[in-house]
Design an enzyme around this catalytic site. Structure first.
Site, PDB file in Angstrom:
ATOM      1  N   ASP A 295       0.859  -1.188   0.000  1.00 23.25           N
ATOM      2  CA  ASP A 295       0.000   0.000   0.000  1.00 23.25           C
ATOM      3  C   ASP A 295       0.891   1.233   0.000  1.00 23.25           C
ATOM      4  OD1 ASP A 295      -2.297   1.596   0.136  1.00 23.25           O
ATOM      5  OD2 ASP A 295      -2.527   1.397   2.308  1.00 23.25           O
ATOM      6  N   TYR A 469      -4.933   4.603   0.433  1.00 23.74           N
ATOM      7  CA  TYR A 469      -6.018   3.734  -0.034  1.00 23.74           C
ATOM      8  C   TYR A 469      -5.666   3.020  -1.333  1.00 23.74           C
ATOM      9  CZ  TYR A 469      -8.292   6.791   3.369  1.00 23.74           C
ATOM     10  OH  TYR A 469      -8.582   7.506   4.496  1.00 23.74           O
ATOM     11  N   HIS A 470      -4.446   2.460  -1.371  1.00 27.18           N
ATOM     12  CA  HIS A 470      -3.977   1.749  -2.556  1.00 27.18           C
ATOM     13  C   HIS A 470      -3.536   0.325  -2.228  1.00 27.18           C
ATOM     14  CE1 HIS A 470      -2.782   5.966  -4.254  1.00 27.18           C
ATOM     15  NE2 HIS A 470      -4.083   5.754  -4.326  1.00 27.18           N
ATOM     16  N   PRO A 471      -4.339  -0.468  -1.521  1.00 27.74           N
ATOM     17  CA  PRO A 471      -3.929  -1.856  -1.270  1.00 27.74           C
ATOM     18  C   PRO A 471      -3.799  -2.605  -2.592  1.00 27.74           C
ATOM     19  CG  PRO A 471      -6.247  -1.561  -0.717  1.00 27.74           C
ATOM     20  CD  PRO A 471      -5.688  -0.191  -0.992  1.00 27.74           C
TER      21      PRO A 471
END
Length: 560
Positions: A295, A469-471
């Site tokens: 992330d 918010y970039h898993p």
């Protein structure tokens, strides 16, 4: 055996699932089913770009996941929202359009994802988009996804930030999604005629007019159904009832980097110990499921603004009403942008071939929930170290599909990531204190000038960073024992099952993930359909000649 009702079952109507639904159903001979746990995206809070913080923090539209206590972030539990609505996370995200650097995709091929280098990926980025300023070797002009610069940097603070970057010796870049990512310039967003251009709007809504596409919302998938080592369908729940559906060709998981590994594990596909601890019978050993989780983290520098031109003067109830009414009437004004209209991409140190730090500039000082950070005018710049070496995992905890999985990113567990954030603080201060911002820059609010030493920076970062918010990367593509899918997105060892979403990235790109997720789905659709792939691109990429010895791709000093 009776023929099943559908050829393809797609799980998840998000950034990837909507693309697949459109492209696969374009062939009238394919009967396609799209299952989505959430419901309609027809909400003003989704469609109006400026309202982006609302759907992200609303249970109706997003899974409100939380991580386990993160041991290297003072045991904080981090918010991890994922889209639960038509359009998925493209309906709740910040609409920022960043492909990543060309070398990010070359890195994928080096990691074992054959033919997923930049030359093979660029044509699919182009296929997906319509760029507001026309097509060229790097940009598309006939794709479903509208991309532009919002309000074209009308607020002077946007250009002042770009000027400050140039003053610091970095290059200006007119289009960071083209030949040269490194530098400062306008930021791009997925907005069309003032409306959020999610994959639901761009891809799914036109495809829903076709008789061969069925979309079922409020459908929670419990598992993939297997016969031996072949996926034959799915079990899903709707209105309290369980239904088993078979398909003739393939099940396609597009539930995202949390949902896809979780569904695989619920289906008995994964590591033996993880499944055993959750009380799930293992049907197929695949130890990489849920591993390699990555992330982006970021924090924001905040400054008081010396002139009353920031958005802090527009967030009182009356101004919000005027902004909303104008948007409702003609889809224009401050309601029609995400407000991130300028940006920068730089390298944290010499010895890096391509950027690992990303800036989003905002002409306001406020929290993610849209509330004021302090009284008066201000601005902030979001900064993150975007090539982390820390790795985490998603793990099923129960055979009950309603039970959220365990999520652990292990943020900042690698020393290189800690040093990357130290560079974020020091390099950003240098940039913000350039002449380009002199007439606007007031007092530094956050981190504050008391934060100077490595120890002080580390303490601030641990307490203040937030997820971007970039898993991603939790079902990674490759050919080794810890990869989950091969280069054709097929799950290793299982027939009729693919994963197509950001979970299959081998490594996380330097940028927001919506654009590369859409690209992956566009390319996967051609692979699934057996189409001849688009010819690789020969477009060149700018990389500093002296990257081994210089930290920045330098430009002449700007003339004030």
């Amino acid at each position: 055996m009776a023929k099943a009702q559908y050829d393809y079952i797609i799980v998840g109507a998000g950034s990837a699932g909507c693309v697949l639904a459109n492209r696969l159903s374009a062939d009238p001979g394919n009967k396609v089913l799209l299952l989505e746990t959430g419901g309609s995206d027809k909400s003003i809070f989704i469609q109006m770009p400026t309202a982006l913080s609302i759907p992200m923090n609303t249970k109706k539209y997003a899974w409100q996941f939380e991580t386990e206590a993160e041991p290297f972030l003072d045991n904080r539990r981090m918010h991890c929202p994922r889209g639960k609505v038509l359009g998925g996370s493209s309906s709740i995200n910040g609409m920022v359009y960043v492909r990543g650097h060309a070398r990010d995709f070359d890195e994928w091929q080096q990691a074992g994802a054959k033919n997923w280098d930049y030359a093979h990926c660029l044509p699919y980025f182009k296929k997906a988009e319509t760029w507001a300023f026309g097509g060229n070797d790097y940009r598309g002009d006939t794709g479903p996804l509208a991309v532009n610069n919002g309000n074209n940097m009308k607020n002077p603070l946007y250009q002042a930030f770009v000027d400050a970057g140039v003053d610091a010796g970095y290059l200006a870049t007119a289009d960071y999604n083209a030949e040269q990512q490194e530098g400062f310039g306008p930021m791009h967003m997925t907005v069309r005629n003032g409306v959020r251009w999610s994959t639901a709007n761009a891809y799914l809504r036109p495809a829903m007019k076709r008789d061969n596409l069925t979309v079922i919302t409020h459908a929670l998938v419990h598992k993939v159904l297997l016969e031996g080592k072949t996926a034959i369908g799915v079990r899903y729940e709707s209105k309290g009832q369980l239904t088993d559906l078979r398909c003739n060709k393939e099940v396609l998981l597009s539930a995202g980097s949390i949902g896809s590994p979780h569904i695989l594990q619920l289906s008995g596909i994964g590591a033996a110990d993880t499944l055993a601890e959750a009380g799930i019978e293992q049907l197929h050993e695949l130890p990489g499921v849920g591993e390699n989780l990555q992330d982006h983290l970021e924090f924001y520098f905040q400054f008081k603004c010396l002139k009353p031109i920031s958005l802090n003067g527009k967030i009182d109830p009356l101004n919000k009403l005027f902004i909303g009414v104008r948007w409702i009437l003609n889809k224009s004004g401050l309601g029609a942008t995400n407000h991130f209209e300028s940006c920068g991409f730089i390298r944290s140190k010499a010895g890096l071939q391509w950027p690992d730090l990303q800036y989003h500039f905002l002409p306001a000082a406020m929290r993610y929930d849209g509330k004021e950070a302090f009284a008066g005018h201000g601005f902030q710049v979001h900064i993150g170290h975007n090539k982390p070496k820390s790795r985490g995992a998603v793990k099923v905890v129960s055979s009950d599909a309603h039970a959220a999985p365990q999520i652990q990113f292990n943020y900042l567990s690698h020393q290189d990531d800690i040093e990357g954030f130290r560079a974020c603080v020091r390099l950003t201060r240098e940039i913000i204190n350039q002449p380009g911002l002199d007439e606007y820059r007031g007092e530094e609010i956050q981190p504050g000038l008391a934060v100077q030493t490595d120890q002080e920076i580390d303490r601030f970062v641990r307490s203040s960073v937030e997820s971007a918010y970039h898993p991603s990367c939790s079902c990674r593509m490759g050919e080794d024992t810890m990869s989950v899918v091969n280069s054709e997105t097929k799950v290793h060892g299982i027939e009729g099952l693919r994963v197509v979403d950001s979970s299959i990235f081998p490594t996380i790109p330097n940028g927001n993930l919506n654009s590369p997720t859409i690209m992956v789905a566009e390319r996967a659709a051609d692979i699934i359909l057996g189409k001849t792939p688009i010819a690789p691109s020969s477009a060149k990429v700018t990389v500093a000649d002296d990257w081994q010895t210089s930290q920045r791709l330098q430009a002449p000093k700007r003339q004030a």
